[in-house]
Design a protein around this motif. Structure first.
Motif, PDB file in Angstrom:
ATOM      1  N   VAL A   1       0.838  -1.207   0.000  1.00 42.67           N
ATOM      2  CA  VAL A   1       0.000   0.000   0.000  1.00 42.67           C
ATOM      3  C   VAL A   1       0.871   1.254   0.000  1.00 42.67           C
ATOM      4  N   ASP A   2       1.933   1.237   0.834  1.00 42.13           N
ATOM      5  CA  ASP A   2       2.840   2.392   0.887  1.00 42.13           C
ATOM      6  C   ASP A   2       3.426   2.692  -0.487  1.00 42.13           C
ATOM      7  N   LEU A   3       3.906   1.643  -1.165  1.00 43.26           N
ATOM      8  CA  LEU A   3       4.583   1.842  -2.450  1.00 43.26           C
ATOM      9  C   LEU A   3       3.591   2.133  -3.569  1.00 43.26           C
ATOM     10  N   GLN A   4       2.368   1.619  -3.456  1.00 37.59           N
ATOM     11  CA  GLN A   4       1.344   1.971  -4.448  1.00 37.59           C
ATOM     12  C   GLN A   4       1.004   3.453  -4.360  1.00 37.59           C
ATOM     13  N   ARG A   5       0.872   3.928  -3.122  1.00 33.15           N
ATOM     14  CA  ARG A   5       0.576   5.346  -2.923  1.00 33.15           C
ATOM     15  C   ARG A   5       1.729   6.217  -3.438  1.00 33.15           C
ATOM     16  N   ALA A   6       2.981   5.761  -3.208  1.00 31.30           N
ATOM     17  CA  ALA A   6       4.147   6.565  -3.591  1.00 31.30           C
ATOM     18  C   ALA A   6       4.359   6.598  -5.095  1.00 31.30           C
ATOM     19  N   THR A   7       3.883   5.580  -5.797  1.00 29.52           N
ATOM     20  CA  THR A   7       4.084   5.502  -7.255  1.00 29.52           C
ATOM     21  C   THR A   7       2.798   5.739  -8.037  1.00 29.52           C
ATOM     22  N   ASP A   8       1.749   6.169  -7.331  1.00 35.21           N
ATOM     23  CA  ASP A   8       0.443   6.354  -7.972  1.00 35.21           C
ATOM     24  C   ASP A   8       0.016   5.062  -8.660  1.00 35.21           C
ATOM     25  N   SER A   9       0.058   3.985  -7.848  1.00 38.55           N
ATOM     26  CA  SER A   9      -0.313   2.640  -8.315  1.00 38.55           C
ATOM     27  C   SER A   9       0.540   2.202  -9.507  1.00 38.55           C
ATOM     28  N   PHE A  10       1.848   2.516  -9.419  1.00 45.00           N
ATOM     29  CA  PHE A  10       2.808   2.125 -10.460  1.00 45.00           C
ATOM     30  C   PHE A  10       2.346   2.598 -11.846  1.00 45.00           C
TER      31      PHE A  10
ATOM     32  N   GLY B   1      14.225  -2.781 -17.083  1.00 45.70           N
ATOM     33  CA  GLY B   1      15.434  -3.567 -17.260  1.00 45.70           C
ATOM     34  C   GLY B   1      15.122  -5.032 -17.470  1.00 45.70           C
ATOM     35  N   THR B   2      16.160  -5.837 -17.418  1.00 43.47           N
ATOM     36  CA  THR B   2      16.014  -7.267 -17.656  1.00 43.47           C
ATOM     37  C   THR B   2      15.146  -7.927 -16.596  1.00 43.47           C
ATOM     38  N   LEU B   3      15.309  -7.488 -15.340  1.00 47.62           N
ATOM     39  CA  LEU B   3      14.647  -8.165 -14.221  1.00 47.62           C
ATOM     40  C   LEU B   3      13.313  -7.541 -13.847  1.00 47.62           C
ATOM     41  N   GLY B   4      13.021  -6.364 -14.371  1.00 44.74           N
ATOM     42  CA  GLY B   4      11.748  -5.745 -14.024  1.00 44.74           C
ATOM     43  C   GLY B   4      11.731  -4.259 -14.319  1.00 44.74           C
ATOM     44  N   ARG B   5      10.631  -3.622 -13.999  1.00 46.27           N
ATOM     45  CA  ARG B   5      10.462  -2.194 -14.237  1.00 46.27           C
ATOM     46  C   ARG B   5      10.868  -1.393 -12.999  1.00 46.27           C
ATOM     47  N   VAL B   6      11.295  -0.148 -13.255  1.00 43.99           N
ATOM     48  CA  VAL B   6      11.706   0.747 -12.177  1.00 43.99           C
ATOM     49  C   VAL B   6      10.808   1.979 -12.210  1.00 43.99           C
ATOM     50  N   TYR B   7      10.276   2.338 -11.024  1.00 43.21           N
ATOM     51  CA  TYR B   7       9.334   3.457 -10.914  1.00 43.21           C
ATOM     52  C   TYR B   7       9.876   4.517  -9.964  1.00 43.21           C
ATOM     53  N   ARG B   8       9.526   5.751 -10.252  1.00 40.13           N
ATOM     54  CA  ARG B   8       9.822   6.849  -9.341  1.00 40.13           C
ATOM     55  C   ARG B   8       8.782   6.841  -8.232  1.00 40.13           C
ATOM     56  N   ALA B   9       9.239   6.969  -6.985  1.00 36.14           N
ATOM     57  CA  ALA B   9       8.325   6.921  -5.844  1.00 36.14           C
ATOM     58  C   ALA B   9       8.582   8.115  -4.933  1.00 36.14           C
TER      59      ALA B   9
END
Length: 688
Positions: free
Chosen positions: A404-413, A422-430
Motif C-alpha cells: 500500500v505504501d509503495l502503491q501510494r508513492a508511485t500512484d499505483s505504479f 530492465g532485464t529483471l523488471g520495471r523501475v518506478y519513481r516513488a
C-alpha cells in the motif's frame, strides 16, 4: 595594560596555530571516515566519525599522528566487524597498521597503507588469499596474518620485501610449495609457518639469516638444509625422512636389508638344514626333511583356515536387514552398550559415506611408509565427507515497506512514474509521504520461485555499502509482489547519456567518461575483492550504471545474480565468449563486460548494432584489433567528443580495454589492477 593585551594576543595566536596543526590531512580523514563506515560505525571507536572530523586533533581512538598526517592505526581486539573499506591506500604516512583479533571474516582488501612497516591482520577469520599489493610494500618489516583461515598457495612475491624481518603465516590453511621469491628475504630473522598445509621441501629457506623457524604440522618433505640446524628450529609433524644424512647420489643401489640373528652367526636357512644333517648323520637328514614338510603343511592349513574365516566374516557382515532385525529381536539380548563393546573386535560400525568397512580383528597394523603404500591402499580408503556448512543470513539493513505504501508513492505504479525497464523488471519513481524520492524496482515474477529466496537476496544486498554501489533503502514482499527500494539518481543512466540524448550540450566530456569508468571499476572491485564471498554481478552494462549530478557512477542490480538466468541477454554484446558458449558467469566475465562498457565510453556505439555491416555489429569484435593502432583508434572515438580529449589519455584508456576484453578469462586482470590503471591515467592527465 599593553603587556596584558600582548599576552592575550600571543595566546590567541598560539591557539590558532595549534588548531591549524591539529587539522588532519583531508585524504587521511576521508580514508578513516570510510574505514569507520565499513566497520559498521562501531561505538568502540570513540570520537570517530562517518564524515568529516579531525582524527589528529580530536584524539580518535587508536590513531597516532605526526603533524597533520596519520602515522599509526592500532584498533586491535575491539570486537569490530564488517570490512576495512577501500581507501586505506590513501594513508601514505601510516607505518603501523594493527587491526588484529577482530571479526573481519572476508577478504583482505587490495588497498592497504602502501608504506606500512608493521602490518598485523591476525585473528580476523580471513579466508581468501593474500592481496598482491603486499608485494609492493618495500618498507614492510613485520607481517602477521596468523590465526585466520587463509586458503590456497601464497600468491605474493617477496622479491621487493628485503626489509622484512618477521613473517607469521601460522594457523591458516595455506597450501602448495614455498615460493622461490622467499630467498630474497635477506633481513628475515623470525619465520612462523606452522599449522598450515604447505608441501615440498624447505631448501629455499636454507640461506636466510634466520634465528627462529617454526614449520611444525605441515606436509614438508625432503631433507633439512645444514644451515638451519644451528638455529631454533621446530619441525615436528612433517614428512621429513632423514634430518641428518644427505640423499644418496643418483644410481646408488638401495641399501641391503639388515641381517637377522641367524645371519649374523653366519647361518642361512639352507646351512641350518645342512647343519642338522651333519649333526645327526643320514637319519638326521631324513627327519629334518620330514619336520620341514610337517611345518609346511601346518602353515598351509593355517592360511587356508584364515581365508575361510575371513570369507565367513564378510558373509556375515553382508547379512540382509531382515536377518539383522531377527538377531536384534532375540530374547536375552545384551544391552546396547555391551553389544558395542563386544562387536569392536569383530566389526566396525563406522560409516564412510554409505559404505561400512568391516574390521576382522582389532589389531593395529604397523605404520606404513607413505612412499611404499600400494595403489590398492588409495583405492580402499574413502575420506569422510564433512557435513555441508550452513550459511547464516545476516540481518536485513533495510526498511520494510507495505504494498500500500509503495502503491501510494508511485500512484499505483503508473506509466507516468515509470523510469525504465530492465532485464529483471520495471523501475518506478516513488515519492513518499515524508517527501523522500526513491526508485522502486518491481521484480518480474518468473525470476523468483518463493518469498524466502527473495528475503535471502534482500539480506545480502542490504549488506553492500560502497559509494559507487546503489544503496538499498527498503523492500516489500507481500501478495506475491517482490519490490526493492533504492536511492534515486535522477541524472539517468550511462546508457541514456551515450545513446539516447539528442542534445549535444549534454554529451559527456572525456573527463566525465573517465570518471564514470573509474567509479564503475571501484564498484566491481568492491564486489569482487572486498565482499566475502565475492559477488558476481552477471548483468554489468551501461544501463545499470546510474550517474548523479556530479557524474559519479553508481552500479545498480548488485546482488541480483541469482535471478539472472543462463540464457539472459546472450546477444547483448556484453557477454564474455565463455558465457556465450557455456552460460557460466564468473568474476572474469564481469571484467569482460566492464571492458565492453569502456568501449561504449570511448566510441559512443552500442555493444551490438544489427543495423551496421556484419563485421561491425559486435562492438568488441570490431574494436579489439584496432585498440593498439593510434590512427584507427582516433577514427573510433565518439564524434560527440568533437576531438576534445588528450591523445595519451585515450591511448592508455584503450590499453585498459584491451586487457579486459581478452578472449581467455585467465588473462583478464583483477578489478583492483584496473582501478589502479585508471587512477594513474587520471593522475597523469592532471584530471580532477
Amino acid at each position: 595594560m599593553v603587556k596584558k593585551v600582548a599576552v592575550v594576543v600571543v595566546a590567541v595566536f598560539i591557539g590558532i596555530l595549534s588548531s591549524i596543526n591539529a587539522d588532519t590531512d583531508p585524504a587521511d580523514a576521508s580514508a578513516l571516515n570510510i574505514l569507520y563506515t565499513s566497520l559498521n560505525s562501531p561505538q568502540q571507536l570513540t570520537n570517530w566519525k562517518a564524515s568529516g572530523g579531525d582524527p589528529c586533533g580530536e584524539s580518535w581512538k587508536g590513531i597516532t599522528c605526526s603533524g597533520t598526517r596519520v602515522t599509526e592505526i592500532n584498533i586491535s581486539g575491539l570486537g569490530l566487524s564488517g570490512n576495512m573499506g577501500y581507501q586505506l591506500d590513501k594513508l601514505t604516512s601510516v607505518t603501523t597498521f594493527d587491526i588484529s583479533n577482530n571479526n573481519l571474516g572476508n577478504q583482505i582488501p587490495y588497498q592497504l597503507p602502501p608504506n606500512v612497516q608493521r602490518l598485523n591482520l591476525a585473528g580476523n577469520g580471513f579466508t581468501a588469499g593474500l592481496p598482491y599489493s603486499i608485494s609492493l610494500m618495500t618498507s614492510l618489516k613485520y607481517l602477521n596474518v596468523s590465526h585466520n583461515q587463509i586458503q590456497g598457495p601464497v600468491a605474493i612475491s617477496f622479491g621487493s620485501l628485503t626489509a622484512l624481518s618477521t613473517l607469521d603465516f601460522s594457523f591458516n590453511s595455506m597450501t602448495g610449495d614455498l615460493p622461490q621469491s622467499l630467498q630474497s628475504l635477506t633481513g628475515m630473522k623470525n619465520m612462523y609457518l606452522q599449522n598450515n598445509k604447505f608441501t615440498g621441501n624447505i631448501d629455499v629457506l636454507g640461506n636466510l639469516p634466520l634465528e627462529n623457524l617454526n614449520i611444525e604440522n605441515n606436509q614438508f618433505s625432503g631433507r633439512i638444509p645444514e644451515q638451519l640446524k644451528s638455529i631454533h628450529l621446530q619441525l615436528s609433524g612433517n614428512l621429513f625422512k632423514d634430518v641428518s644424512a644427505p640423499p644418496p647420489p643418483p644410481g646408488t643401489p638401495p641399501p641391503r636389508r639388515p641381517p637377522n640373528q641367524n645371519e649374523k652367526s653366519g647361518a642361512t636357512s639352507s646351512s641350518l638344514h645342512s647343519g642338522g644333517s651333519e649333526s645327526n648323520g643320514g637319519g638326521g637328514s631324513k627327519s629334518g626333511i620330514g619336520a620341514g614338510a610337517i611345518a609346511g603343511i601346518v602353515i598351509s592349513v593355517l592360511i587356508v583356515g584364515a581365508i575361510i574365516a575371513l570369507f565367513i566374516v564378510k558373509r556375515r557382515s553382508r547379512k540382509p536387514s531382515a536377518d539383522i532385525e531377527k538377531h536384534d529381536n532375540l530374547p536375552f539380548a545384551p544391552p546396547a552398550s555391551q553389544q558395542s563393546q563386544g562387536m569392536n573386535s569383530v566389526q566396525s560400525s563406522s560409516t564412510t559415506g554409505t559404505m561400512e568397512t568391516p574390521v576382522v580383528i582389532d589389531l593395529k597394523p604397523p605404520p606404513v611408509d607413505d612412499d611404499l603404500k600400494s595403489f590398492d591402499d588409495d583405492d580402499i580408503f574413502v575420506p569422510p565427507v564433512p557435513p555441508p556448512k550452513k550459511v547464516k543470513k545476516g540481518p536485513i539493513n533495510a526498511k520494510l515497506y507495505s504494498v500500500v505504501d509503495l502503491q501510494r508513492a508511485t500512484d499505483s505504479f503508473s506509466v507516468d512514474n515509470l523510469i525504465g525497464e530492465g532485464t529483471l523488471g520495471r523501475v518506478y519513481r516513488a515519492q513518499l509521504d515524508d517527501g523522500q524520492v526513491l526508485a522502486v524496482k518491481k521484480i518480474k515474477s518468473p525470476f523468483l520461485s518463493n518469498s524466502k529466496d527473495f528475503i535471502d537476496i534482500v539480506s545480502e544486498i542490504s549488506m553492500l555499502r560502497h559509494p559507487n554501489v546503489t544503496e538499498l533503502i527498503g523492500y516489500c514482499s507481500e501478495h506475491e509482489q517482490h519490490l526493492l527500494v533504492y536511492e534515486l539518481h535522477q541524472n539517468g543512466s550511462l546508457h541514456e547519456f551515450l545513446h539516447l540524448l539528442d542534445d549535444q550540450s549534454k554529451a559527456l566530456t572525456w573527463n566525465n567518461r573517465v570518471k564514470i569508468a573509474l567509479g564503475a571499476a571501484r564498484a566491481l572491485e568492491y564486489l569482487h575483492e572486498v565482499c566475502s564471498p565475492s559477488v558476481i554481478h552477471k548483468n554489468f552494462k551501461s544501463a545499470n550504471i546510474l550517474v548523479d549530478m556530479e557524474f559519479n557512477a553508481h552500479l545498480s542490480d548488485c546482488g541480483l545474480a541469482s535471478l539472472v538466468h543462463e540464457s539472459l541477454d546472450q546477444a547483448s554484446g556484453y557477454n564474455a565468449p565463455e558465457v556465450s558458449m557455456s552460460g557460466q558467469y564468473t568474476i572474469k566475465s564481469d571484467v569482460y563486460s566492464f571492458g565492453v562498457v569502456m568501449l561504449e565510453l570511448l566510441s559512443g556505439r552500442t555493444p551490438f548494432d544489427s543495423s551496421r555491416p556484419r563485421t561491425e555489429q559486435s562492438l568488441a569484435r570490431w574494436a579489439t584489433p584496432q585498440l593498439h593502432d593510434i590512427d584507427a583508434l582516433a577514427k573510433m572515438v565518439d564524434p560527440a567528443l568533437d576531438g576534445l580529449y588528450p591523445v595519451k589519455s585515450l591511448s592508455r584508456f584503450a590499453d585498459v580495454i584491451a586487457l579486459c576484453v581478452q578472449p581467455e578469462p585467465e588473462f583478464r586482470p583483477p578489478m583492483s589492477e584496473v582501478v589502479e590503471s585508471l587512477v594513474r591515467l587520471v593522475e597523469q592527465a592532471n584530471m580532477s
